[in-house]
Design an enzyme around this catalytic site. Structure first.
Site, PDB file in Angstrom:
ATOM      1  N   GLN A  76       0.815  -1.215   0.000  1.00  0.00           N
ATOM      2  CA  GLN A  76       0.000   0.000   0.000  1.00  0.00           C
ATOM      3  C   GLN A  76       0.849   1.266   0.000  1.00  0.00           C
ATOM      4  O   GLN A  76       0.464   2.288   0.567  1.00  0.00           O
ATOM      5  CB  GLN A  76      -0.950  -0.011   1.204  1.00  0.00           C
ATOM      6  CG  GLN A  76      -1.945  -1.146   1.146  1.00  0.00           C
ATOM      7  CD  GLN A  76      -2.897  -1.176   2.321  1.00  0.00           C
ATOM      8  OE1 GLN A  76      -3.121  -0.190   2.999  1.00  0.00           O
ATOM      9  NE2 GLN A  76      -3.473  -2.338   2.569  1.00  0.00           N
ATOM     10  N   ASP A 147       1.827  -0.116   4.589  1.00  0.00           N
ATOM     11  CA  ASP A 147       0.450  -0.462   4.910  1.00  0.00           C
ATOM     12  C   ASP A 147      -0.323   0.787   5.353  1.00  0.00           C
ATOM     13  O   ASP A 147       0.202   1.616   6.091  1.00  0.00           O
ATOM     14  CB  ASP A 147       0.461  -1.493   6.041  1.00  0.00           C
ATOM     15  CG  ASP A 147      -0.857  -2.222   6.205  1.00  0.00           C
ATOM     16  OD1 ASP A 147      -1.682  -2.195   5.278  1.00  0.00           O
ATOM     17  OD2 ASP A 147      -1.053  -2.823   7.267  1.00  0.00           O
ATOM     18  N   HIS A 148      -1.556   0.895   4.903  1.00  0.00           N
ATOM     19  CA  HIS A 148      -2.507   1.933   5.344  1.00  0.00           C
ATOM     20  C   HIS A 148      -1.969   3.355   5.228  1.00  0.00           C
ATOM     21  O   HIS A 148      -2.141   4.167   6.118  1.00  0.00           O
ATOM     22  CB  HIS A 148      -2.945   1.681   6.794  1.00  0.00           C
ATOM     23  CG  HIS A 148      -3.741   0.443   6.973  1.00  0.00           C
ATOM     24  ND1 HIS A 148      -4.393   0.164   8.140  1.00  0.00           N
ATOM     25  CD2 HIS A 148      -3.994  -0.606   6.164  1.00  0.00           C
ATOM     26  CE1 HIS A 148      -5.002  -1.005   8.047  1.00  0.00           C
ATOM     27  NE2 HIS A 148      -4.774  -1.483   6.846  1.00  0.00           N
ATOM     28  N   GLN A 172      -1.302  -3.500  14.275  1.00  0.00           N
ATOM     29  CA  GLN A 172      -1.749  -4.761  13.695  1.00  0.00           C
ATOM     30  C   GLN A 172      -0.543  -5.539  13.172  1.00  0.00           C
ATOM     31  O   GLN A 172       0.445  -4.952  12.747  1.00  0.00           O
ATOM     32  CB  GLN A 172      -2.776  -4.554  12.579  1.00  0.00           C
ATOM     33  CG  GLN A 172      -2.215  -3.929  11.335  1.00  0.00           C
ATOM     34  CD  GLN A 172      -3.219  -3.943  10.201  1.00  0.00           C
ATOM     35  OE1 GLN A 172      -4.315  -4.462  10.335  1.00  0.00           O
ATOM     36  NE2 GLN A 172      -2.858  -3.382   9.075  1.00  0.00           N
TER      37      GLN A 172
END
Length: 182
Positions: A76, A147-148, A172
Site C-alpha cells: 500500500q 500499509d494503510h 496490527q
C-alpha cells in the site's frame, strides 16, 4: 424532503457503463480524478506513472513517470494521491498537479520510507506532460509505510490542499504496538 432509498434511483435517467481501457493496462491504478475535458487522470501506485485517459476513445498517454523517484515495495505504498489545481487550463499560469507518494528519505542507511506531496506544472504545447523539472516539494518527511498510507489528496471548497495520511498499519500484525500518528 428526502426520498426513501428505494425511490432515489427511480427518479433519474437510466445510465449505462462502458469500459474505456482494460484494467490490465494499468499497474495498480490508485487515484482516478476528472481533469479538463472530462479526461481521467490516473496514478499507478506500483507503475509510478501518471496517465491521462481520453473519455472519448480510451486513448491513454503517460504524462509523468516517477520510477526513479517513488519508493514502492509493499502492498500500500508508492504513487498515490493526485489533485488538479482548480485554475488548471484557465490561462492563469496555475496548470498545477499535486501528487502524494512514498520515497526513501535516506537510501544510504537502509530504507527510511516517508511520504511527500509535490507540485508539478503541466506543460501545454508540443509535449503535454507534467514537467519533471518543475517538481516543487510542498511537504516532505510525512510518515510512510507499506500499509494503510491512505494517500488521498484533494482540493477543498476553500481551495486548500487536503491529504489523508492513514494509520500506517500500526497496531496490527508486524506493526503491533506502533504509535498511530495519523
Amino acid at each position: 424532503g428526502l426520498l426513501p432509498a428505494e425511490n432515489v434511483f427511480a427518479q433519474g435517467e437510466p445510465f449505462s457503463t462502458s469500459q474505456l481501457v482494460p484494467s490490465s493496462t494499468f499497474s495498480f491504478p490508485y487515484e482516478i480524478t476528472y481533469g479538463p475535458n472530462d479526461s481521467l487522470w490516473v496514478t499507478e501506485r506500483v507503475g509510478k506513472r501518471v496517465v491521462v485517459v481520453s473519455p472519448v476513445n480510451g486513448g491513454r498517454r503517460t504524462v509523468l513517470n516517477l520510477s526513479t523517484t517513488v519508493y514502492q515495495t509493499g502492498g500500500q505504498d508508492g504513487l498515490m494521491g493526485l489533485a488538479i489545481h482548480p485554475n488548471f487550463g484557465k490561462s492563469s499560469n496555475e496548470d498545477f498537479v499535486y501528487l502524494a507518494y512514498t520515497y526513501d528519505a535516506d537510501p544510504t542507511a537502509g530504507v527510511s520510507r516517508r511520504t511527500k506531496i509535490t507540485r508539478f506544472t503541466y506543460t501545454i504545447g508540443t509535449t503535454w506532460v507534467l514537467n519533471p523539472a518543475s517538481a516543487t516539494d510542498l511537504i516532505t518527511g510525512l510518515q510512510g509505510s507499506v500499509d494503510h498510507n491512505s494517500g488521498r489528496l484533494k482540493i477543498g471548497p476553500d481551495d486548500k490542499l487536503y491529504y489523508t495520511i492513514g494509520d500506517q498499519g500500526n497496531n496490527q500484525f508486524g506493526n503491533m504496538c506502533g504509535i498511530i500518528r495519523a
